[in-house]
Design a protein around this motif. Structure first.
Motif, mmCIF file in Angstrom:
data_model
loop_
_atom_site.group_PDB
_atom_site.id
_atom_site.type_symbol
_atom_site.label_atom_id
_atom_site.label_comp_id
_atom_site.label_asym_id
_atom_site.label_seq_id
_atom_site.Cartn_x
_atom_site.Cartn_y
_atom_site.Cartn_z
ATOM 1 N N LEU A 53 0.875 -1.160 0.000
ATOM 2 C CA LEU A 53 0.000 0.000 0.000
ATOM 3 C C LEU A 53 0.914 1.212 0.000
ATOM 4 O O LEU A 53 1.949 1.215 0.683
ATOM 5 N N VAL A 54 0.560 2.232 -0.771
ATOM 6 C CA VAL A 54 1.375 3.443 -0.824
ATOM 7 C C VAL A 54 0.553 4.631 -0.354
ATOM 8 O O VAL A 54 -0.667 4.672 -0.534
ATOM 9 N N ALA A 55 1.236 5.561 0.272
ATOM 10 C CA ALA A 55 0.624 6.823 0.701
ATOM 11 C C ALA A 55 1.064 7.893 -0.277
ATOM 12 O O ALA A 55 2.263 8.073 -0.514
ATOM 13 N N VAL A 56 0.087 8.583 -0.852
ATOM 14 C CA VAL A 56 0.374 9.659 -1.791
ATOM 15 C C VAL A 56 0.079 10.980 -1.081
ATOM 16 O O VAL A 56 -1.012 11.185 -0.554
ATOM 17 N N LEU A 57 1.074 11.834 -1.048
ATOM 18 C CA LEU A 57 0.977 13.127 -0.366
ATOM 19 C C LEU A 57 1.565 14.179 -1.301
ATOM 20 O O LEU A 57 2.668 13.983 -1.832
ATOM 21 N N ASP A 58 0.854 15.251 -1.494
ATOM 22 C CA ASP A 58 1.320 16.310 -2.399
ATOM 23 C C ASP A 58 1.662 15.764 -3.787
ATOM 24 O O ASP A 58 2.634 16.183 -4.424
ATOM 25 N N GLY A 59 0.892 14.755 -4.225
ATOM 26 C CA GLY A 59 1.059 14.204 -5.567
ATOM 27 C C GLY A 59 2.203 13.230 -5.753
ATOM 28 O O GLY A 59 2.451 12.764 -6.860
ATOM 29 N N ARG A 60 2.918 12.878 -4.671
ATOM 30 C CA ARG A 60 4.055 11.941 -4.765
ATOM 31 C C ARG A 60 3.905 10.851 -3.725
ATOM 32 O O ARG A 60 3.262 11.050 -2.696
ATOM 33 N N ILE A 61 4.547 9.726 -3.975
ATOM 34 C CA ILE A 61 4.539 8.654 -2.989
ATOM 35 C C ILE A 61 5.381 9.103 -1.801
ATOM 36 O O ILE A 61 6.557 9.428 -1.945
ATOM 37 N N ALA A 62 4.741 9.126 -0.636
ATOM 38 C CA ALA A 62 5.400 9.592 0.581
ATOM 39 C C ALA A 62 5.735 8.441 1.526
ATOM 40 O O ALA A 62 6.446 8.635 2.508
ATOM 41 N N GLY A 63 5.205 7.256 1.247
ATOM 42 C CA GLY A 63 5.476 6.125 2.112
ATOM 43 C C GLY A 63 4.837 4.868 1.570
ATOM 44 O O GLY A 63 4.032 4.913 0.636
ATOM 45 N N TYR A 64 5.241 3.753 2.159
ATOM 46 C CA TYR A 64 4.644 2.472 1.795
ATOM 47 C C TYR A 64 4.623 1.546 2.999
ATOM 48 O O TYR A 64 5.353 1.731 3.972
ATOM 49 N N ILE A 65 3.756 0.542 2.906
ATOM 50 C CA ILE A 65 3.719 -0.539 3.878
ATOM 51 C C ILE A 65 3.505 -1.818 3.083
ATOM 52 O O ILE A 65 2.760 -1.830 2.099
ATOM 53 N N ARG A 66 4.186 -2.877 3.465
ATOM 54 C CA ARG A 66 4.046 -4.165 2.785
ATOM 55 C C ARG A 66 3.267 -5.100 3.682
ATOM 56 O O ARG A 66 3.571 -5.245 4.862
ATOM 57 N N LEU A 67 2.272 -5.747 3.116
ATOM 58 C CA LEU A 67 1.394 -6.660 3.833
ATOM 59 C C LEU A 67 1.444 -8.004 3.118
ATOM 60 O O LEU A 67 1.107 -8.083 1.932
#
Length: 162
Positions: A53-67
């Protein structure tokens, strides 16, 4: 759309995720050696885009988590495990990690999991605090499991019901 916006990773996210992974590498959380060129692909057969799962902030990927599943055994198919979490330095303090952990729990429930587990290094106090605040409890400790940057570090096993 509220930010950060959380979504499943896509194959074309690989370059941004690879750069994020290299930028956030630290012995605070990594047990693998620091990435060096030539870099391995971010996604592969064991780590497909659908596990992230990726977090998009200000139009860019700001983080991820792997499940992912902790084992291929049918006997624990009801368990999913967080197997990686990274947040860009510029996005820290904006709730991105917390949003990713919550999204991972929601996604695990959606996939039919009854438990969510993870492993965190004993000296990673910020991550442990985040996980505890999101309902994870320490379920075991493997003392001095890793030798990192000249010191022995515990491997802390945490989990929660969904």
């Amino acid at each position: 759309m509220p930010e950060p916006y959380i979504r499943v990773a896509a194959d074309d996210d690989a370059p941004q995720l690879s750069a994020l992974d290299r930028a956030t590498w630290s012995t605070l959380h990594a047990v693998t050696p620091e990435p060096q060129p030539p870099y391995d692909p971010f996604f592969d057969e064991r780590h497909p885009a659908g596990d992230f799962l990726v977090a998009v902030l200000d139009g860019r990927i700001a983080g991820y988590i792997r499940l992912a599943r902790p084992t291929p055994l049918a006997a624990n198919a009801h368990v999913l495990q967080i197997q990686g979490l990274a947040v860009a330095e510029a996005a820290r303090g904006r709730g991105v990690a917390r949003d990713l952990v919550r999204a991972a729990a929601d996604e695990a429930r959606r996939r039919g999991a009854r438990r969510l587990t993870l492993r965190v290094l004993g000296h990673n106090t910020p991550a442990r605090g985040l996980y505890e605040s999101e309902g994870f409890a320490v379920e075991g400790i493997q003392p001095q499991e890793f030798f990192l940057a000249g010191a022995y570090v515990d491997d802390v096993l945490m989990g929660r019901a969904l």
